[in-house]
Design an enzyme around this catalytic site. Structure first.
Site, PDB file in Angstrom:
ATOM      1  N   GLU A  75       0.819  -1.208   0.000  1.00  0.00           N
ATOM      2  CA  GLU A  75       0.000   0.000   0.000  1.00  0.00           C
ATOM      3  C   GLU A  75       0.860   1.270   0.000  1.00  0.00           C
ATOM      4  O   GLU A  75       0.380   2.346   0.342  1.00  0.00           O
ATOM      5  CB  GLU A  75      -0.944  -0.013   1.192  1.00  0.00           C
ATOM      6  N   TYR A 121     -12.599  18.701  18.875  1.00  0.00           N
ATOM      7  CA  TYR A 121     -11.284  18.184  18.503  1.00  0.00           C
ATOM      8  C   TYR A 121     -11.322  17.405  17.196  1.00  0.00           C
ATOM      9  O   TYR A 121     -10.334  17.369  16.456  1.00  0.00           O
ATOM     10  CB  TYR A 121     -10.692  17.344  19.638  1.00  0.00           C
TER      11      TYR A 121
END
Length: 213
Positions: A75, A121
């Site tokens: 990947e 957040y």
């Protein structure tokens, strides 16, 4: 100690931390960190993030060629396109973390933004999270789909697969990935409940004060 040696040790320490806390398992997931010369270090193929050897990390040069260490993950193209589209990226984290993968398997997701702004957040560290179409593991066709999104998004969810996140440092990429995973967990816990996400005004205020790169 050279900068490369420090980065090798840091990458292995981060992998061990992710593995120890159950954010990765077996030989899944891969990490990379940029080198000063434009290349990067990457976790090798079939390697557990919990047991990385600094000396055996894959080394990729600025042209994308494997020049040292063990064979890189299949990947690697995910990392290549993230660095290519985001000039300030200094690290990339790709995990198969449980709750993020669970969300990536849901039907009917908004492909432009998979998770609602549940917390401040999440908005500050992830922002908008697009969904890239499914491709079999290692299929480089996924690179083209991720590349289309990476210019505007530093975090992307891969359908039936997991997240890939770039950051201005390895710590920043890890924090954003962890925030994404926790938000995915919250999203699944709250399914079926009446949820009060942040308003558009609250989201815009956060983006103005904590601009994502």
């Amino acid at each position: 100690m050279s900068e490369e040696t420090k980065l090798r040790d840091k990458l292995c320490a981060c992998g061990a931390s992710l593995f120890r806390r159950g954010l990765t398992f077996g030989s899944t997931g891969n990490l990379s960190v940029a080198l000063p010369d434009g290349g990067w270090l990457m976790t090798p193929t079939n390697a557990s993030l919990g047991d990385l050897d600094p000396a055996r990390l894959s080394k990729i040069d600025a042209a994308g060629r494997h020049v040292g260490g063990d064979k890189p993950t299949k990947e690697a193209f995910l990392h290549r396109v993230m660095y290519g589209k985001r000039e300030e990226a200094r690290a990339v984290v790709h995990l198969h973390s449980t709750h993020s993968v669970a969300v990536s398997c849901l039907d009917g997701l908004d492909c432009a933004n998979c998770l609602p702004p549940i917390t401040a957040y999440y908005v500050m560290r992830v922002g908008r999270l697009p969904l890239a179409p499914y491709h079999a593991p290692g299929d480089e066709a996924l690179a083209a789909d991720v590349e289309k999104l990476a210019g505007e998004h530093h975090a992307i969810l891969l359908a039936n697969h997991g997240p890939v996140v770039a950051g201005t440092s390895l710590d920043a990429a890890m924090y954003a990935t962890e925030e994404l995973e926790e938000t995915a967990k919250l999203y699944l816990l709250l399914r079926g409940q009446r949820v009060r996400p942040l308003t558009c005004e609250q989201v815009e205020e956060l983006r103005e004060k904590h601009a994502l790169w």
